[in-house]
Scaffold this motif. Structure first.
Motif, PDB file in Angstrom:
ATOM      1  N   GLU A   1      16.478 -46.886  36.179  1.00 41.47           N
ATOM      2  CA  GLU A   1      17.438 -46.288  35.261  1.00 41.47           C
ATOM      3  C   GLU A   1      18.357 -45.331  35.995  1.00 41.47           C
ATOM      4  O   GLU A   1      19.559 -45.325  35.776  1.00 41.47           O
ATOM      5  CB  GLU A   1      16.709 -45.553  34.136  1.00 41.47           C
ATOM      6  CG  GLU A   1      16.015 -46.495  33.166  1.00 41.47           C
ATOM      7  CD  GLU A   1      15.168 -45.764  32.156  1.00 41.47           C
ATOM      8  OE1 GLU A   1      15.238 -44.521  32.106  1.00 41.47           O
ATOM      9  OE2 GLU A   1      14.433 -46.432  31.418  1.00 41.47           O
ATOM     10  N   THR A   2      17.837 -44.522  36.883  1.00 40.27           N
ATOM     11  CA  THR A   2      18.646 -43.583  37.631  1.00 40.27           C
ATOM     12  C   THR A   2      19.632 -44.312  38.528  1.00 40.27           C
ATOM     13  O   THR A   2      20.805 -43.965  38.585  1.00 40.27           O
ATOM     14  CB  THR A   2      17.746 -42.668  38.489  1.00 40.27           C
ATOM     15  OG1 THR A   2      16.796 -42.040  37.634  1.00 40.27           O
ATOM     16  CG2 THR A   2      18.558 -41.632  39.204  1.00 40.27           C
ATOM     17  N   VAL A   3      19.174 -45.335  39.195  1.00 40.29           N
ATOM     18  CA  VAL A   3      20.035 -46.093  40.091  1.00 40.29           C
ATOM     19  C   VAL A   3      21.152 -46.765  39.315  1.00 40.29           C
ATOM     20  O   VAL A   3      22.294 -46.783  39.740  1.00 40.29           O
ATOM     21  CB  VAL A   3      19.195 -47.145  40.874  1.00 40.29           C
ATOM     22  CG1 VAL A   3      20.092 -48.113  41.609  1.00 40.29           C
ATOM     23  CG2 VAL A   3      18.281 -46.434  41.847  1.00 40.29           C
ATOM     24  N   GLU A   4      20.847 -47.302  38.127  1.00 41.85           N
ATOM     25  CA  GLU A   4      21.866 -47.970  37.325  1.00 41.85           C
ATOM     26  C   GLU A   4      22.947 -47.000  36.896  1.00 41.85           C
ATOM     27  O   GLU A   4      24.123 -47.323  36.929  1.00 41.85           O
ATOM     28  CB  GLU A   4      21.229 -48.616  36.093  1.00 41.85           C
ATOM     29  CG  GLU A   4      20.438 -49.861  36.416  1.00 41.85           C
ATOM     30  CD  GLU A   4      19.750 -50.444  35.210  1.00 41.85           C
ATOM     31  OE1 GLU A   4      20.027 -49.996  34.081  1.00 41.85           O
ATOM     32  OE2 GLU A   4      18.934 -51.355  35.383  1.00 41.85           O
ATOM     33  N   VAL A   5      22.565 -45.797  36.484  1.00 39.35           N
ATOM     34  CA  VAL A   5      23.551 -44.820  36.043  1.00 39.35           C
ATOM     35  C   VAL A   5      24.477 -44.459  37.200  1.00 39.35           C
ATOM     36  O   VAL A   5      25.693 -44.419  37.046  1.00 39.35           O
ATOM     37  CB  VAL A   5      22.850 -43.556  35.477  1.00 39.35           C
ATOM     38  CG1 VAL A   5      23.841 -42.438  35.263  1.00 39.35           C
ATOM     39  CG2 VAL A   5      22.148 -43.893  34.177  1.00 39.35           C
ATOM     40  N   VAL A   6      23.913 -44.210  38.351  1.00 38.23           N
ATOM     41  CA  VAL A   6      24.721 -43.861  39.513  1.00 38.23           C
ATOM     42  C   VAL A   6      25.619 -45.028  39.894  1.00 38.23           C
ATOM     43  O   VAL A   6      26.798 -44.856  40.161  1.00 38.23           O
ATOM     44  CB  VAL A   6      23.812 -43.449  40.700  1.00 38.23           C
ATOM     45  CG1 VAL A   6      24.622 -43.296  41.967  1.00 38.23           C
ATOM     46  CG2 VAL A   6      23.090 -42.153  40.371  1.00 38.23           C
ATOM     47  N   SER A   7      25.091 -46.218  39.870  1.00 35.72           N
ATOM     48  CA  SER A   7      25.878 -47.364  40.297  1.00 35.72           C
ATOM     49  C   SER A   7      27.024 -47.646  39.326  1.00 35.72           C
ATOM     50  O   SER A   7      28.086 -48.087  39.754  1.00 35.72           O
ATOM     51  CB  SER A   7      24.994 -48.595  40.472  1.00 35.72           C
ATOM     52  OG  SER A   7      24.466 -49.005  39.239  1.00 35.72           O
ATOM     53  N   VAL A   8      26.850 -47.396  38.038  1.00 32.64           N
ATOM     54  CA  VAL A   8      27.930 -47.606  37.070  1.00 32.64           C
ATOM     55  C   VAL A   8      29.055 -46.617  37.333  1.00 32.64           C
ATOM     56  O   VAL A   8      30.234 -46.987  37.356  1.00 32.64           O
ATOM     57  CB  VAL A   8      27.404 -47.473  35.620  1.00 32.64           C
ATOM     58  CG1 VAL A   8      28.548 -47.413  34.626  1.00 32.64           C
ATOM     59  CG2 VAL A   8      26.477 -48.620  35.283  1.00 32.64           C
ATOM     60  N   GLU A   9      28.700 -45.362  37.548  1.00 29.08           N
ATOM     61  CA  GLU A   9      29.724 -44.352  37.836  1.00 29.08           C
ATOM     62  C   GLU A   9      30.461 -44.670  39.131  1.00 29.08           C
ATOM     63  O   GLU A   9      31.687 -44.587  39.200  1.00 29.08           O
ATOM     64  CB  GLU A   9      29.091 -42.962  37.914  1.00 29.08           C
ATOM     65  CG  GLU A   9      28.597 -42.440  36.587  1.00 29.08           C
ATOM     66  CD  GLU A   9      27.848 -41.133  36.710  1.00 29.08           C
ATOM     67  OE1 GLU A   9      27.778 -40.575  37.827  1.00 29.08           O
ATOM     68  OE2 GLU A   9      27.324 -40.670  35.688  1.00 29.08           O
ATOM     69  N   GLU A  10      29.708 -45.052  40.142  1.00 20.93           N
ATOM     70  CA  GLU A  10      30.330 -45.396  41.422  1.00 20.93           C
ATOM     71  C   GLU A  10      31.231 -46.618  41.279  1.00 20.93           C
ATOM     72  O   GLU A  10      32.328 -46.665  41.838  1.00 20.93           O
ATOM     73  CB  GLU A  10      29.256 -45.667  42.483  1.00 20.93           C
ATOM     74  CG  GLU A  10      28.542 -44.422  42.947  1.00 20.93           C
ATOM     75  CD  GLU A  10      27.423 -44.726  43.937  1.00 20.93           C
ATOM     76  OE1 GLU A  10      27.201 -45.922  44.253  1.00 20.93           O
ATOM     77  OE2 GLU A  10      26.765 -43.787  44.386  1.00 20.93           O
TER      78      GLU A  10
END
Length: 134
Positions: free
Chosen positions: A54-63
């Motif tokens: 979940e954390t990785v997905e949030v960061v990857s969406v913003e990036e």
């Protein structure tokens, strides 16, 4: 002698049965404990992985949104009237929640295509939302 031999055989069978029961109980407890430990470890690992995903997905969406924004801006530096890049930039900025910065490319779209009502409607909605938030 037969009585003693018979008693001895019965006692031996009884000890053998008792020993078998004890060994079976030890086996069942060992198997159960191992299975429970394995399952607990599996659930613990799965829970930790789901939090990390979940954390990785949030960061990857913003990036991903930031990269898209930069890409559209580079296209617009070379081709200021590129409709696809303008529409993409508006969409990305709205997804990022940056409504104020979405107004300028929307205004360009309205100027390039004054007959497009969808551009005008979106521009007015964004302007109203920006005014309400300020």
């Amino acid at each position: 002698m037969q009585g003693t031999e018979k008693e001895y055989m019965e006692a031996r069978q009884q000890r053998s049965k008792t020993l078998k029961k004890i060994m079976s109980l030890v086996g069942v407890v060992s198997f159960g404990g191992t299975a429970l430990f394995g399952m607990a470890n599996m659930f613990k690992t799965a829970f930790q992985e789901s939090q990390q995903v979940e954390t990785v997905e949030v960061v990857s969406v913003e990036e991903r949104l930031q990269k898209l924004e930069k890409g559209y801006e580079k296209v617009l530096e070379r081709e200021p009237e590129n409709v696809t890049a303008l529409e993409g930039l508006v969409k990305v900025r709205l997804e990022m929640g940056d409504k104020e910065r979405a107004i300028a490319p929307l205004e360009k779209l309205v100027n390039f295509y004054p007959d497009r009502e969808d551009y005008k409607v979106v521009l007015e909605q964004v302007r109203l939302e920006v005014k309400e938030n300020n």
